[in-house]
Enzyme design. Structure first.
Site, short mmCIF file in Angstrom:
data_model
loop_
_atom_site.label_atom_id
_atom_site.label_comp_id
_atom_site.label_asym_id
_atom_site.label_seq_id
_atom_site.Cartn_x
_atom_site.Cartn_y
_atom_site.Cartn_z
CG ASP A 176 23.97 64.81 -2.97
OD1 ASP A 176 24.37 63.93 -3.42
OD2 ASP A 176 23.66 65.79 -3.42
CD GLU A 185 22.98 60.32 -4.54
OE1 GLU A 185 21.90 60.22 -4.05
OE2 GLU A 185 23.88 61.27 -5.26
CG ASP A 195 23.33 70.82 -3.42
OD1 ASP A 195 23.51 70.04 -4.37
OD2 ASP A 195 23.44 72.22 -3.97
#
Length: 213
Positions: free
Chosen positions: A19, A80, A156
């Site tokens: 991410d 992502e 996260d």
């Protein structure tokens, strides 16, 4: 009686999920064997202490990604896609961070797939509008995850874990390397098949816990 070879579906596959972030970058590593998913690690790359120097942050991302790749030897990267926001400068920096993470994997001949945030959320929760908290909750229901004191760090890390799990749910059918299928990439680069590949080492102790910092 000779032992039959394992089915391809039962051979272990290691997936790294990322991410992207310019202050905190979440990452996760899972091992998939059939439908069984084992979380090897999920954590973050914390760059808050580096300060405002963006170049140093990119350097930290690249170096840490290489360390993780060499440790876990992932087969594929799932990352992502940046979320399009109003702040153009923030978007540029986020795109660079994502690009550096991808470049680290490609430097080790690891293919990658990019997933939209809504696709990741929908794969894990059934809703493309789910919150980070909802994603984390569903992952707790799906996988065995330990509690973490710092909620922001946890979210996260779980976002990255969701990206890896989304890729698993897609059966890896979208694997790309620079926009091409991985099979096409190898067909175009037969020398890669002859390149030496490090053997996968079994972790001394697989853990699902986020390391304390």
């Amino acid at each position: 009686m000779a032992r039959l070879p394992d089915s391809p579906d039962l051979l272990p596959k290691v997936i790294m999920g990322v991410d992207p972030g310019t202050q905190i970058m979440g990452y996760a590593v899972i091992e998939v064997r059939g439908q069984k998913v084992t979380v090897l690690r999920y954590d973050v790359i914390d760059m808050k202490k580096i300060g405002p120097n963006h170049a140093l942050k990119l350097k930290r991302i690249f170096e840490r990604m290489l360390e993780l790749i060499d440790e876990f030897l992932p087969d594929e990267l799932a990352i992502e896609a940046p979320f399009f926001g109003v702040n153009v400068q923030s978007m540029l920096k986020l795109g660079r961070a994502q690009g550096v993470a991808i470049a680290a994997c490609l430097s080790r001949q690891i293919p990658y797939v990019e997933y939209a945030p809504t696709k990741v959320k929908q794969s894990v929760t059934g809703s493309g509008n789910a919150t980070k908290e909802h994603v984390a909750h569903m992952l707790r229901q799906t996988l065995t995850l330990p509690p973490i004191e710092k909620a922001s760090k946890f979210l996260d890390a779980t976002d990255a874990l969701a990206v890896a799990l989304c890729h698993h749910y897609q059966k890896g059918n979208n694997v790309k390397a620079g926009g091409k299928s991985w099979g096409k990439f190898l067909a175009d680069n037969p020398d890669k098949l002859a390149a030496p590949v490090a053997s996968k080492k079994a972790p001394t102790k697989a853990t699902t816990a986020v390391k304390a910092k």
